[in-house]
Write an enzyme that holds these catalytic residues in place. Structure first.
Site, PDB file in Angstrom:
ATOM      1  N   SER A  71       0.640  -1.775  -0.449  1.00  0.00           N
ATOM      2  CA  SER A  71       0.161  -0.139   0.038  1.00  0.00           C
ATOM      3  C   SER A  71       0.778   1.158   0.026  1.00  0.00           C
ATOM      4  O   SER A  71       0.366   2.723  -0.078  1.00  0.00           O
ATOM      5  CB  SER A  71      -0.905  -0.243   1.238  1.00  0.00           C
ATOM      6  OG  SER A  71      -2.400  -1.152   0.862  1.00  0.00           O
ATOM      7  N   LYS A  74       0.288   2.961  -3.382  1.00  0.00           N
ATOM      8  CA  LYS A  74      -1.138   4.468  -3.201  1.00  0.00           C
ATOM      9  C   LYS A  74      -0.095   5.763  -3.148  1.00  0.00           C
ATOM     10  O   LYS A  74      -1.068   6.523  -3.709  1.00  0.00           O
ATOM     11  CB  LYS A  74      -1.634   3.895  -2.078  1.00  0.00           C
ATOM     12  CG  LYS A  74      -2.539   2.921  -2.262  1.00  0.00           C
ATOM     13  CD  LYS A  74      -3.008   2.183  -0.750  1.00  0.00           C
ATOM     14  CE  LYS A  74      -3.544   0.929  -1.162  1.00  0.00           C
ATOM     15  NZ  LYS A  74      -4.620   0.378  -0.494  1.00  0.00           N
ATOM     16  N   TYR A 196      -3.522  -2.246 -10.639  1.00  0.00           N
ATOM     17  CA  TYR A 196      -3.165  -1.649  -8.263  1.00  0.00           C
ATOM     18  C   TYR A 196      -2.528  -2.883  -8.406  1.00  0.00           C
ATOM     19  O   TYR A 196      -1.655  -2.687  -7.920  1.00  0.00           O
ATOM     20  CB  TYR A 196      -4.906  -2.586  -8.522  1.00  0.00           C
ATOM     21  CG  TYR A 196      -5.309  -2.451  -6.601  1.00  0.00           C
ATOM     22  CD1 TYR A 196      -4.487  -0.808  -6.703  1.00  0.00           C
ATOM     23  CD2 TYR A 196      -4.908  -2.961  -5.877  1.00  0.00           C
ATOM     24  CE1 TYR A 196      -4.259  -1.438  -4.600  1.00  0.00           C
ATOM     25  CE2 TYR A 196      -4.763  -3.948  -4.283  1.00  0.00           C
ATOM     26  CZ  TYR A 196      -5.104  -2.240  -4.106  1.00  0.00           C
ATOM     27  OH  TYR A 196      -4.669  -2.651  -3.316  1.00  0.00           O
ATOM     28  N   TYR A 248      -4.417   4.176   8.200  1.00  0.00           N
ATOM     29  CA  TYR A 248      -5.985   2.945   8.148  1.00  0.00           C
ATOM     30  C   TYR A 248      -6.337   3.361   9.265  1.00  0.00           C
ATOM     31  O   TYR A 248      -6.617   4.633  10.095  1.00  0.00           O
ATOM     32  CB  TYR A 248      -6.093   1.962   7.783  1.00  0.00           C
ATOM     33  CG  TYR A 248      -5.436   1.119   6.815  1.00  0.00           C
ATOM     34  CD1 TYR A 248      -5.785   1.732   5.347  1.00  0.00           C
ATOM     35  CD2 TYR A 248      -4.217   0.343   6.828  1.00  0.00           C
ATOM     36  CE1 TYR A 248      -4.793   1.979   4.686  1.00  0.00           C
ATOM     37  CE2 TYR A 248      -3.363   0.035   5.546  1.00  0.00           C
ATOM     38  CZ  TYR A 248      -4.157   0.795   4.279  1.00  0.00           C
ATOM     39  OH  TYR A 248      -3.178   0.403   3.253  1.00  0.00           O
ATOM     40  N   VAL A 266       1.385  -3.896   3.441  1.00  0.00           N
ATOM     41  CA  VAL A 266       0.854  -5.105   4.158  1.00  0.00           C
ATOM     42  C   VAL A 266       2.465  -6.049   4.263  1.00  0.00           C
ATOM     43  O   VAL A 266       2.544  -6.674   4.625  1.00  0.00           O
ATOM     44  CB  VAL A 266      -0.488  -6.119   4.200  1.00  0.00           C
ATOM     45  CG1 VAL A 266      -1.374  -5.978   4.373  1.00  0.00           C
ATOM     46  CG2 VAL A 266      -0.294  -6.291   2.465  1.00  0.00           C
TER      47      VAL A 266
END
Ligand code: GLN
Length: 313
Positions: A71, A74, A196, A248, A266
């Site tokens: 992530s 991103k 992605y 998050y 992760v």
């Protein structure tokens, strides 16, 4: 931020000390296994890198070992998408914390296929859609972008991780199809997911990540080359989103204890931006609550607290 952060006498020996302390503490958590290829990573690896705006690099532990950025990708995707779009982007993805797991589906239906922010999976899939429709070869463009930022041509995607996530990516597919049903995905879902999963499978080390994201600590200008990567307003916005959503559902606690814009993945990595100072990246594969890596969080927390780096001072 008030004044400049306290400089430790010897940053590298402080980092060595923190890595040693973290190694002594119980490991806690588990390596992510919902992407089977990630479960094969040696869990005791632990590294940290601090790259300052003047170019100095301080490291300890496994700071030069490449890992799956997941992530953290991103951030790069968002910066690329912001450079190719205008403020209408924020009609497709919002700028609010989600208060839900990074891969949650529930909120997305209530909110008519508009993800809360670009750092939860649904939001990053919208950003991947922007990239697949704005770039003729979005995966190549993504790789060129990170290689250029890190100054390292050998950076690439781990094809085993890419394939593994494609085969086990049903939840992300569910998010993408749900958003497509609301008209918030333009390209073919399969192409968007392919992009992605590819960007999540890119491998970089702590040093690579800290170097490549230095422009966020420097109002959009990459230190060293003085190249403008994004305008100052975009850097501000990315940092604001990192502060509110990058960790998050632990973003509030991270702001409370550390006080830095940050993003986890992760694969076990975390990057934290210290405006006007530099970027910290720590890596330790086992994850605890909310999918964040326990030891990496604890060494960044210690480092930031000892040096007084919080942006909220
Ligand atoms: N590729 C991962 C996923 O989609 C990224 C999640 C993460 O790093 N938090 O589930």
């Amino acid at each position: 931020m008030e004044g400049t952060p306290k400089q430790p006498k010897n940053c590298s020996s402080l980092l060595e000390e923190l890595v040693e302390e973290a190694r002594q503490a119980p490991r806690g958590g588990q390596v992510a296994d919902y992407i089977p290829a990630l479960a094969e990573v040696e869990p005791d690896q632990l590294g940290i890198a601090v790259v300052e705006l003047d170019g100095s690099v301080h490291t300890a532990g496994d700071a030069n070992v490449p890992f799956s950025i997941q992530s953290i990708s991103k951030i790069f995707g968002l910066a690329m998408a912001m450079s190719r779009t205008d403020d209408t982007l924020w009609e497709r993805v919002r700028m609010e914390p989600s208060g839900q797991a990074f891969n949650s589906v529930v909120q997305l239906e209530w909110e008519h296929g508009i993800p809360r922010n670009p750092f939860i999976n649904a939001g990053a899939i919208v950003i991947a859609d922007v990239l697949t429709s704005r770039y003729s070869a979005s995966k190549t463009a993504f790789l060129q972008y990170v290689r250029h930022l890190a100054g390292k041509e050998s950076i690439g995607a781990d094809h085993r991780v890419w394939e593994s996530e494609k085969q086990h990516g049903n939840r992300n597919a569910a998010l993408a199809y749900l958003m497509k049903s609301f008209g918030n995905i333009e390209s073919e879902v399969s192409a968007v997911l392919d992009h992605y999963f590819f960007q999540c499978a890119v491998s970089m080390s702590c040093v690579d990540l800290a170097k490549s994201l230095s422009f966020l600590a420097n109002k959009g200008v990459q230190p060293g080359s003085d190249e403008r990567i994004c305008d100052a307003r975009s850097a501000h916005r990315i940092n604001a989103l990192l502060s509110t959503s990058g960790m998050y559902d632990q973003s509030g606690e991270f702001a409370f204890t550390v006080g830095l814009p940050a993003k986890s993945g992760v694969g076990g990595g975390i990057v934290a931006v210290v405006p006007d100072y530099g970027v910290i990246c720590a890596w330790s594969p086992p994850l605890i609550r909310f999918g964040n890596p326990a030891r990496a969080v604890s060494i960044i927390t210690e480092f930031a607290q000892r040096l007084g780096l919080s942006v909220y001072h």
